[in-house]
Design a protein around this motif. Structure first.
Motif, PDB file in Angstrom:
ATOM      1  N   HIS A  45       0.311 -11.989   8.406  1.00 40.76           N
ATOM      2  CA  HIS A  45       0.053 -13.427   8.536  1.00 40.76           C
ATOM      3  C   HIS A  45       0.544 -14.237   7.334  1.00 40.76           C
ATOM      4  N   GLY A  46       1.232 -13.580   6.408  1.00 38.83           N
ATOM      5  CA  GLY A  46       1.813 -14.299   5.274  1.00 38.83           C
ATOM      6  C   GLY A  46       0.781 -14.920   4.342  1.00 38.83           C
ATOM      7  N   LEU A  47      -0.388 -14.288   4.200  1.00 38.78           N
ATOM      8  CA  LEU A  47      -1.450 -14.898   3.393  1.00 38.78           C
ATOM      9  C   LEU A  47      -1.064 -14.999   1.922  1.00 38.78           C
ATOM     10  N   GLU A  48      -0.329 -14.001   1.419  1.00 40.63           N
ATOM     11  CA  GLU A  48       0.033 -14.035  -0.002  1.00 40.63           C
ATOM     12  C   GLU A  48       0.861 -15.289  -0.307  1.00 40.63           C
ATOM     13  N   GLN A  49       1.641 -15.725   0.693  1.00 40.19           N
ATOM     14  CA  GLN A  49       2.526 -16.876   0.471  1.00 40.19           C
ATOM     15  C   GLN A  49       1.766 -18.193   0.408  1.00 40.19           C
ATOM     16  N   ILE A  50       0.587 -18.257   1.048  1.00 40.00           N
ATOM     17  CA  ILE A  50      -0.116 -19.548   1.055  1.00 40.00           C
ATOM     18  C   ILE A  50      -1.188 -19.630  -0.021  1.00 40.00           C
ATOM     19  N   LEU A  51      -1.489 -18.508  -0.667  1.00 42.64           N
ATOM     20  CA  LEU A  51      -2.466 -18.551  -1.758  1.00 42.64           C
ATOM     21  C   LEU A  51      -1.834 -19.160  -3.006  1.00 42.64           C
ATOM     22  N   PRO A  52      -2.630 -19.787  -3.863  1.00 40.65           N
ATOM     23  CA  PRO A  52      -2.050 -20.326  -5.103  1.00 40.65           C
ATOM     24  C   PRO A  52      -1.508 -19.189  -5.966  1.00 40.65           C
ATOM     25  N   PRO A  53      -0.499 -19.470  -6.806  1.00 39.22           N
ATOM     26  CA  PRO A  53       0.133 -18.392  -7.573  1.00 39.22           C
ATOM     27  C   PRO A  53      -0.812 -17.698  -8.549  1.00 39.22           C
ATOM     28  N   GLY A  54      -1.930 -18.324  -8.859  1.00 42.05           N
ATOM     29  CA  GLY A  54      -2.893 -17.685  -9.761  1.00 42.05           C
ATOM     30  C   GLY A  54      -3.649 -16.524  -9.136  1.00 42.05           C
ATOM     31  N   VAL A  55      -3.544 -16.364  -7.808  1.00 43.28           N
ATOM     32  CA  VAL A  55      -4.216 -15.238  -7.136  1.00 43.28           C
ATOM     33  C   VAL A  55      -3.185 -14.162  -6.831  1.00 43.28           C
ATOM     34  N   GLU A  56      -3.349 -13.000  -7.444  1.00 41.54           N
ATOM     35  CA  GLU A  56      -2.483 -11.864  -7.119  1.00 41.54           C
ATOM     36  C   GLU A  56      -3.279 -10.857  -6.290  1.00 41.54           C
ATOM     37  N   LEU A  57      -2.713 -10.452  -5.166  1.00 43.87           N
ATOM     38  CA  LEU A  57      -3.344  -9.430  -4.341  1.00 43.87           C
ATOM     39  C   LEU A  57      -2.684  -8.086  -4.638  1.00 43.87           C
ATOM     40  N   VAL A  58      -3.510  -7.111  -4.985  1.00 45.89           N
ATOM     41  CA  VAL A  58      -3.038  -5.773  -5.347  1.00 45.89           C
ATOM     42  C   VAL A  58      -3.517  -4.820  -4.256  1.00 45.89           C
ATOM     43  N   HIS A  59      -2.642  -3.933  -3.821  1.00 43.36           N
ATOM     44  CA  HIS A  59      -2.963  -3.088  -2.673  1.00 43.36           C
ATOM     45  C   HIS A  59      -3.583  -1.777  -3.131  1.00 43.36           C
ATOM     46  N   GLY A  60      -4.662  -1.370  -2.459  1.00 46.95           N
ATOM     47  CA  GLY A  60      -5.423  -0.209  -2.897  1.00 46.95           C
ATOM     48  C   GLY A  60      -5.171   1.042  -2.082  1.00 46.95           C
ATOM     49  N   PRO A  61      -6.031   2.054  -2.286  1.00 45.89           N
ATOM     50  CA  PRO A  61      -5.795   3.379  -1.704  1.00 45.89           C
ATOM     51  C   PRO A  61      -6.463   3.597  -0.354  1.00 45.89           C
ATOM     52  N   GLY A  62      -6.763   2.525   0.397  1.00 51.10           N
ATOM     53  CA  GLY A  62      -7.581   2.676   1.593  1.00 51.10           C
ATOM     54  C   GLY A  62      -6.835   2.913   2.877  1.00 51.10           C
ATOM     55  N   CYS A  63      -5.606   3.394   2.809  1.00 55.29           N
ATOM     56  CA  CYS A  63      -4.889   3.790   4.031  1.00 55.29           C
ATOM     57  C   CYS A  63      -5.019   5.302   4.144  1.00 55.29           C
ATOM     58  N   PRO A  64      -5.725   5.799   5.170  1.00 51.61           N
ATOM     59  CA  PRO A  64      -6.031   7.239   5.212  1.00 51.61           C
ATOM     60  C   PRO A  64      -4.798   8.136   5.278  1.00 51.61           C
ATOM     61  N   VAL A  65      -3.760   7.652   5.942  1.00 52.20           N
ATOM     62  CA  VAL A  65      -2.532   8.449   6.024  1.00 52.20           C
ATOM     63  C   VAL A  65      -1.857   8.528   4.655  1.00 52.20           C
ATOM     64  N   CYS A  66      -1.902   7.415   3.917  1.00 50.58           N
ATOM     65  CA  CYS A  66      -1.156   7.319   2.654  1.00 50.58           C
ATOM     66  C   CYS A  66      -1.678   8.273   1.587  1.00 50.58           C
ATOM     67  N   VAL A  67      -2.952   8.611   1.635  1.00 46.93           N
ATOM     68  CA  VAL A  67      -3.540   9.363   0.518  1.00 46.93           C
ATOM     69  C   VAL A  67      -3.474  10.872   0.716  1.00 46.93           C
ATOM     70  N   ILE A  68      -2.994  11.334   1.875  1.00 47.79           N
ATOM     71  CA  ILE A  68      -2.920  12.780   2.114  1.00 47.79           C
ATOM     72  C   ILE A  68      -1.753  13.359   1.305  1.00 47.79           C
ATOM     73  N   PRO A  69      -2.015  14.342   0.441  1.00 47.42           N
ATOM     74  CA  PRO A  69      -0.938  14.861  -0.411  1.00 47.42           C
ATOM     75  C   PRO A  69       0.005  15.785   0.352  1.00 47.42           C
ATOM     76  N   MET A  70       1.173  15.985  -0.243  1.00 48.17           N
ATOM     77  CA  MET A  70       2.214  16.827   0.394  1.00 48.17           C
ATOM     78  C   MET A  70       1.665  18.212   0.749  1.00 48.17           C
ATOM     79  N   GLY A  71       0.853  18.785  -0.150  1.00 47.13           N
ATOM     80  CA  GLY A  71       0.363  20.147   0.072  1.00 47.13           C
ATOM     81  C   GLY A  71      -0.461  20.273   1.342  1.00 47.13           C
ATOM     82  N   ARG A  72      -1.282  19.240   1.632  1.00 47.64           N
ATOM     83  CA  ARG A  72      -2.104  19.304   2.858  1.00 47.64           C
ATOM     84  C   ARG A  72      -1.212  19.168   4.092  1.00 47.64           C
ATOM     85  N   VAL A  73      -0.126  18.401   3.994  1.00 45.78           N
ATOM     86  CA  VAL A  73       0.815  18.305   5.125  1.00 45.78           C
ATOM     87  C   VAL A  73       1.486  19.664   5.331  1.00 45.78           C
TER      88      VAL A  73
END
Ligand code: SF4
Length: 370
Positions: A45-73
């Motif tokens: 929805h392009g929210l980062e673009q409409i927020l004032p530049p003083g607000v930075e959104l940082v992306h965290g570790p809450g994607c379950p697929v993303c956190v699975i390490p190579m060894g478990r795959v």
């Protein structure tokens, strides 16, 4: 207005952005959205673009697929290649690369890998194939763990012995603590995950203000939910408050879903430690199948190799998951690594930060000054 429309009203969005802009003044703050679902909404929805530049959104570790390490795959592929096994998992997990390729590539080599929408689908495959052993590759945070718990109970009640679970369920508090303990931390607060909190409640986040002095606002998944959560966080910071607040009160209760929590406690136990992609070993951060359900536990039924495998040198998923870099700052973003040819996990799932940036093409290609 009905359904989701009321949570996407442009006039309300503009009013919230005006309020955030007025509140923040010339301050600069960094807020981490812990959940990959929020990352997806922010870029869709392009929210980062409409927020004032003083607000930075940082992306965290809450994607379950993303956190699975190579060894478990790699372990999953090893299981899928055992004699007489039907290996089942969610669609995204089929494409996650290990050191020997993905489950999709194992399928092309002849392994019987099938994607399912729920662990109960995997159990149904087991009941329909009594001469085969069906393994379900279970991943996910508190949100999806109860469905695996229900499936284990059903398998035991129905006496389905040709079914087992390769458990990779993780919990949200330990990785958040790991991020907060990082000396490189540059966050002012958290947008707390909505789905996880539906199960776990709001109280599990009290450690953020109490132990680390960071506010947290649990948010829903519509654009206005996220904008309102940002506004609530900015208000806390400006007013000198530091609390857990619940923007998603239409769904999330302080105590969470007690019935779901009981099902999980009955069927799973905490692991001493678990490896997270990019975050390394985090004590107490995952669940194993309860010893009472050993007959349905793939780790009890097989001598799984359990190898640790380093990420490819070009992969910077760990830095993305810790909020150290933005996806577009990874050297292979959009070139060698795309959703069609993912090198890292963050490019696989729609909830992955890299996939969200790539798909919606809404990149602020410079950092706001510190
Ligand atoms: S672009 Fe690919 S390799 Fe780089 S951080 Fe994202 S998913 Fe990982």
């Amino acid at each position: 207005m009905t359904g989701t429309q009321e949570f996407r009203d442009p006039a309300m969005a503009r009013a919230l952005v005006r309020s955030i802009t007025d509140l923040i003044g010339d301050r600069r703050i960094a807020l981490m959205e812990v959940c990959g679902g929020h990352t997806h909404t922010i870029y869709r929805h392009g929210l980062e673009q409409i927020l004032p530049p003083g607000v930075e959104l940082v992306h965290g570790p809450g994607c379950p697929v993303c956190v699975i390490p190579m060894g478990r795959v790699d372990d999953a592929i090893w299981l899928a290649e055992q004699d007489n096994v039907i290996f089942t998992t969610f669609g995204d997990m089929m494409r996650v690369p290990g050191s020997r390729g993905s489950l999709l590539e194992a399928k092309a080599r002849g392994a019987d890998c099938r994607f399912v929408y729920s662990p109960l689908d995997a159990l149904a495959i087991a009941e329909a194939n009594p001469d085969r052993l069906v393994v379900f590759f279970a991943v996910g945070f508190e949100t999806t763990t109860p469905s695996t718990a229900v499936t284990l109970l059903r398998a035991r009640e129905a006496g389905v012995r040709n079914f087992c679970v390769f458990a990779n369920h993780v919990t949200i508090e330990p990785p958040m603590r790991a991020i907060l303990d990082d000396p490189a931390l540059r966050l002012d607060g958290f947008i707390g995950p909505g789905h996880v909190s539906t199960i776990a409640g709001t109280r599990i986040y009290e450690f953020c203000p109490r132990d680390y002095g960071k506010p947290l606002v649990i948010a829903g998944f519509e654009p206005l939910d996220i904008l309102q959560a940002v506004q609530m966080l900015v208000a806390q910071l400006v007013e000198g408050r530091c609390e857990v607040e619940n923007q998603y009160s239409r769904v999330v209760r302080p105590e969470g879903n007690l019935a779901a929590q009981a099902l999980v406690a009955q069927t799973m136990v905490p692991r001493e430690t678990f490896e997270w992609r990019g975050l390394g070993e985090i004590p107490g951060s995952a669940l194993a199948v309860h010893p009472d359900f050993a007959d349905w536990d793939a780790e009890a039924r097989f001598a799984i190799p359990g190898r640790r495998v380093a990420d490819p040198p070009a992969c910077q998923c760990g830095d993305v998951l810790r909020g150290v870099i933005k996806p577009w700052e990874c050297g292979v973003f959009g070139t060698a690594c795309t959703p069609e040819t993912p090198i890292g996990t963050c490019m696989v799932s729609p909830e992955g930060a890299c996939a969200a940036y790539y798909t919606f093409g809404r990149m602020r290609l410079t950092r706001a000054p510190a």
